[in-house]
Design a protein around this motif. Structure first.
Motif, PDB file in Angstrom:
ATOM      1  N   ASP A   6     -47.587 -55.282  13.736  1.00  0.00           N
ATOM      2  CA  ASP A   6     -46.693 -55.973  12.805  1.00  0.00           C
ATOM      3  C   ASP A   6     -46.619 -57.438  13.206  1.00  0.00           C
ATOM      4  O   ASP A   6     -46.215 -57.756  14.332  1.00  0.00           O
ATOM      5  CB  ASP A   6     -45.279 -55.375  12.863  1.00  0.00           C
ATOM      6  CG  ASP A   6     -45.256 -53.891  12.533  1.00  0.00           C
ATOM      7  OD1 ASP A   6     -46.038 -53.460  11.682  1.00  0.00           O
ATOM      8  OD2 ASP A   6     -44.447 -53.175  13.143  1.00  0.00           O
ATOM      9  N   SER A   7     -46.968 -58.328  12.272  1.00  0.00           N
ATOM     10  CA  SER A   7     -46.890 -59.762  12.571  1.00  0.00           C
ATOM     11  C   SER A   7     -47.307 -60.537  11.318  1.00  0.00           C
ATOM     12  O   SER A   7     -47.249 -60.004  10.212  1.00  0.00           O
ATOM     13  CB  SER A   7     -47.793 -60.112  13.753  1.00  0.00           C
ATOM     14  OG  SER A   7     -47.607 -61.453  14.150  1.00  0.00           O
ATOM     15  N   PHE A   8     -47.753 -61.775  11.497  1.00  0.00           N
ATOM     16  CA  PHE A   8     -48.386 -62.493  10.400  1.00  0.00           C
ATOM     17  C   PHE A   8     -49.726 -61.820  10.097  1.00  0.00           C
ATOM     18  O   PHE A   8     -50.346 -61.226  10.984  1.00  0.00           O
ATOM     19  CB  PHE A   8     -48.626 -63.961  10.774  1.00  0.00           C
ATOM     20  CG  PHE A   8     -47.352 -64.704  11.073  1.00  0.00           C
ATOM     21  CD1 PHE A   8     -46.495 -65.066  10.052  1.00  0.00           C
ATOM     22  CD2 PHE A   8     -47.002 -65.014  12.389  1.00  0.00           C
ATOM     23  CE1 PHE A   8     -45.309 -65.753  10.328  1.00  0.00           C
ATOM     24  CE2 PHE A   8     -45.828 -65.690  12.670  1.00  0.00           C
ATOM     25  CZ  PHE A   8     -44.976 -66.053  11.631  1.00  0.00           C
ATOM     26  N   GLU A   9     -50.186 -61.956   8.852  1.00  0.00           N
ATOM     27  CA  GLU A   9     -51.418 -61.266   8.456  1.00  0.00           C
ATOM     28  C   GLU A   9     -52.598 -61.656   9.344  1.00  0.00           C
ATOM     29  O   GLU A   9     -53.359 -60.797   9.793  1.00  0.00           O
ATOM     30  CB  GLU A   9     -51.731 -61.570   6.979  1.00  0.00           C
ATOM     31  CG  GLU A   9     -52.979 -60.846   6.480  1.00  0.00           C
ATOM     32  CD  GLU A   9     -53.198 -61.039   4.991  1.00  0.00           C
ATOM     33  OE1 GLU A   9     -52.355 -61.689   4.334  1.00  0.00           O
ATOM     34  OE2 GLU A   9     -54.207 -60.517   4.478  1.00  0.00           O
ATOM     35  N   GLU A  10     -52.732 -62.943   9.630  1.00  0.00           N
ATOM     36  CA  GLU A  10     -53.878 -63.393  10.431  1.00  0.00           C
ATOM     37  C   GLU A  10     -53.823 -62.786  11.838  1.00  0.00           C
ATOM     38  O   GLU A  10     -54.855 -62.393  12.398  1.00  0.00           O
ATOM     39  CB  GLU A  10     -53.883 -64.927  10.542  1.00  0.00           C
ATOM     40  CG  GLU A  10     -54.095 -65.659   9.237  1.00  0.00           C
ATOM     41  CD  GLU A  10     -52.817 -65.755   8.395  1.00  0.00           C
ATOM     42  OE1 GLU A  10     -51.755 -65.290   8.869  1.00  0.00           O
ATOM     43  OE2 GLU A  10     -52.895 -66.262   7.264  1.00  0.00           O
ATOM     44  N   ALA A  11     -52.632 -62.709  12.414  1.00  0.00           N
ATOM     45  CA  ALA A  11     -52.495 -62.160  13.768  1.00  0.00           C
ATOM     46  C   ALA A  11     -52.820 -60.668  13.787  1.00  0.00           C
ATOM     47  O   ALA A  11     -53.454 -60.167  14.732  1.00  0.00           O
ATOM     48  CB  ALA A  11     -51.074 -62.393  14.284  1.00  0.00           C
ATOM     49  N   GLN A  70     -41.011 -58.357  10.454  1.00  0.00           N
ATOM     50  CA  GLN A  70     -42.367 -58.895  10.387  1.00  0.00           C
ATOM     51  C   GLN A  70     -42.918 -58.829   8.961  1.00  0.00           C
ATOM     52  O   GLN A  70     -42.527 -57.988   8.159  1.00  0.00           O
ATOM     53  CB  GLN A  70     -43.280 -58.110  11.338  1.00  0.00           C
ATOM     54  CG  GLN A  70     -42.838 -58.148  12.788  1.00  0.00           C
ATOM     55  CD  GLN A  70     -42.849 -59.539  13.380  1.00  0.00           C
ATOM     56  OE1 GLN A  70     -43.683 -60.369  13.017  1.00  0.00           O
ATOM     57  NE2 GLN A  70     -41.917 -59.823  14.277  1.00  0.00           N
ATOM     58  N   GLN A  71     -43.832 -59.758   8.660  1.00  0.00           N
ATOM     59  CA  GLN A  71     -44.309 -59.905   7.291  1.00  0.00           C
ATOM     60  C   GLN A  71     -45.407 -58.910   6.908  1.00  0.00           C
ATOM     61  O   GLN A  71     -45.526 -58.519   5.754  1.00  0.00           O
ATOM     62  CB  GLN A  71     -44.864 -61.326   7.101  1.00  0.00           C
ATOM     63  CG  GLN A  71     -43.852 -62.417   7.337  1.00  0.00           C
ATOM     64  CD  GLN A  71     -44.475 -63.795   7.231  1.00  0.00           C
ATOM     65  OE1 GLN A  71     -45.699 -63.945   7.222  1.00  0.00           O
ATOM     66  NE2 GLN A  71     -43.635 -64.820   7.158  1.00  0.00           N
ATOM     67  N   PHE A  72     -46.234 -58.540   7.870  1.00  0.00           N
ATOM     68  CA  PHE A  72     -47.459 -57.798   7.545  1.00  0.00           C
ATOM     69  C   PHE A  72     -47.662 -56.683   8.567  1.00  0.00           C
ATOM     70  O   PHE A  72     -47.375 -56.860   9.758  1.00  0.00           O
ATOM     71  CB  PHE A  72     -48.654 -58.767   7.582  1.00  0.00           C
ATOM     72  CG  PHE A  72     -49.934 -58.194   7.061  1.00  0.00           C
ATOM     73  CD1 PHE A  72     -50.160 -58.108   5.695  1.00  0.00           C
ATOM     74  CD2 PHE A  72     -50.919 -57.750   7.935  1.00  0.00           C
ATOM     75  CE1 PHE A  72     -51.358 -57.591   5.209  1.00  0.00           C
ATOM     76  CE2 PHE A  72     -52.104 -57.231   7.466  1.00  0.00           C
ATOM     77  CZ  PHE A  72     -52.333 -57.147   6.104  1.00  0.00           C
ATOM     78  N   SER A  73     -48.132 -55.544   8.101  1.00  0.00           N
ATOM     79  CA  SER A  73     -48.271 -54.388   8.991  1.00  0.00           C
ATOM     80  C   SER A  73     -49.532 -53.595   8.639  1.00  0.00           C
ATOM     81  O   SER A  73     -49.862 -53.414   7.462  1.00  0.00           O
ATOM     82  CB  SER A  73     -47.037 -53.491   8.845  1.00  0.00           C
ATOM     83  OG  SER A  73     -47.156 -52.348   9.653  1.00  0.00           O
TER      84      SER A  73
END
Length: 436
Positions: free
Chosen positions: A269-274, A210-213
């Motif tokens: 953990d996912s896309f930043e917006e999510a 995942q990109q963002f956490s």
């Protein structure tokens, strides 16, 4: 020619241990094998087990040696069989997100290898940075905080290559996520503690990295507010990677929410917006319940998650236990333990993983108080229609605190499965139950 000499000639390397000979390659077994064998191929394992089966020599398989405290003590063993030399990545197909690895490979090394393709083997067991191996992980089925989202090793394994106690090499399962119908035998190996076969290779499904956490730490002044917030999070349209509830002791020990009666740890953990949207939802549905609300990035939260992953091992406690419970009971279990008078004479630390229905408990105290606490926890698990497993039991208490609770009617089936795989009890069945 002695059996030790014959066994030593069947493998690439061997070692005859002497008194006090312990270290990374010679862990503290709790028994004294005549020889430690280090095969480099599946065929060498097969030759060893075939000979051992014919001669009635008992064999104890191991790899990193980081989980030997699990299960009941092992009796007399002729040979210890190390998988440390089987540590290669055999197959990785990024487009299918599957990989096959030899069971002596360290979990962290495996994760780094698939991580180079931006993929994730999402298991974070205790001992991850202390040499935990893929084979040890699969045979114990231990997991960590990420099991909230990804499950345990049992949910991730697709196939195994193993060696039966009579030396026969068997292939179970496959290398695809959608497999044929029938009994899913590879999952039977997860948690079998090396009592059925020697696991040589395993194939797992992977996930994209995942990109963002972000991590959230919610502190609470009382257990009622914490339980209400935990229930709201479970019912909400959010998908946390990790979700833990800490009691007062661990809230301070982990420096999560010092002084709080309870704390909830969440990681998304996912896309930043999510991730941002899910944090917003948690803040709204728990507003009015929490006394503190802290958001942390990966770097700031690393030590906190390392502590949660390693609990309760190694503890130095009288014993540790894992309770498997209904989800609703796993939220309230911390209060049930705190209010139990049989546990008043010991120091108890408790972590709950509510989305998995799991609670981890560490108990420290005098011998009599610890035994009384163990029996009380066992009764509590029974009353909640759950199960309990003890581990890391202090040596002088092992005769009084057995590793497993009552298996009930499942014991008959478990013994029959053991006899089908290993009728001579060459592999250490007493780790789970007596062979008789």
């Amino acid at each position: 020619m002695s059996h030790v000499t014959e066994l030593s000639k069947m493998v690439s390397a061997s070692h005859v241990p002497v008194s006090g000979d312990t270290g990374l390659d010679v862990p503290e077994f709790g028994f004294s094998p005549e020889v430690i064998l280090y095969p480099e191929t599946v065929e060498e394992i097969s030759r060893v087990l075939g000979f051992a089966s014919q001669k009635g020599i008992r064999v104890f398989p191991f790899a990193g040696g980081t989980k030997l405290f699990l299960g009941n003590p092992v009796g007399a063993v002729g040979a210890a069989l190390s998988l440390k030399r089987l540590g290669r990545l055999l197959f990785h197909e990024p487009s299918d997100m599957v990989s096959t690895v030899e069971c002596g490979m360290e979990v962290r090394e495996f994760q780094n290898a698939v991580g180079r393709e931006n993929q994730l083997f999402p298991v974070d067991p205790p001992g991850l940075d202390s040499g935990a191996t893929v084979g040890g992980l699969l045979s114990t089925n231990l997991c960590g905080p990420m099991s909230t989202r990804y499950g345990t090793c049992r949910e991730l394994v697709l196939g195994v290559r193993a060696v039966r106690a009579d030396g026969e090499i068997i292939n179970l399962g496959g290398k695809v996520v959608k497999n044929v119908a029938g009994y899913d035998i590879p999952k039977l190996m997860a948690g079998s503690l090396g009592t059925l076969c020697v696991l040589a290779e395993a194939t797992f499904r992977l996930y994209p990295r995942q990109q963002f956490s972000r991590t959230l730490v919610l502190g609470f002044d009382n257990h009622v507010s914490c339980s209400r917030a935990a229930g709201a999070i479970l019912a909400a349209d959010v998908v946390p990677t990790c979700f833990e509830i800490l009691d007062e002791e661990l809230s301070s020990e982990f420096a999560a929410a010092p002084g709080a009666k309870r704390s909830i740890l969440l990681r998304f953990d996912s896309f930043e917006e999510a991730v941002i949207e899910q944090i917003k939802q948690v803040s709204e549905i728990t507003s009015g319940d929490f006394a503190s609300f802290i958001e942390m990035d990966n770097q700031d939260s690393q030590e906190l998650w390392d502590s949660a992953r390693e609990f309760p091992f190694p503890s130095g406690a009288s014993f540790s236990s894992k309770l498997t419970l209904p989800v609703t009971a796993s939220i309230e279990i911390l209060s049930d333990i705190e209010s139990n008078p049989a546990l008043s004479g010991v120091t108890v630390r408790c972590l709950s993983r509510p989305a998995r229905g799991v609670a981890l408990v560490s108990v420290s105290g005098g011998d009599e108080e610890a035994v009384r606490a163990a029996h009380s926890l066992e009764n509590l698990a029974d009353s909640l229609e759950g199960r309990i497993m003890f581990s890391g039991v202090r040596r002088e208490l092992r005769e009084r605190i057995k590793a497993w609770g009552d298996f009930g009617e499942a014991l008959f089936l478990m013994k029959n499965i053991k006899r089908r795989f290993d009728p001579g009890n060459i592999l250490p069945g007493e780790k789970i139950f007596d062979a008789d």
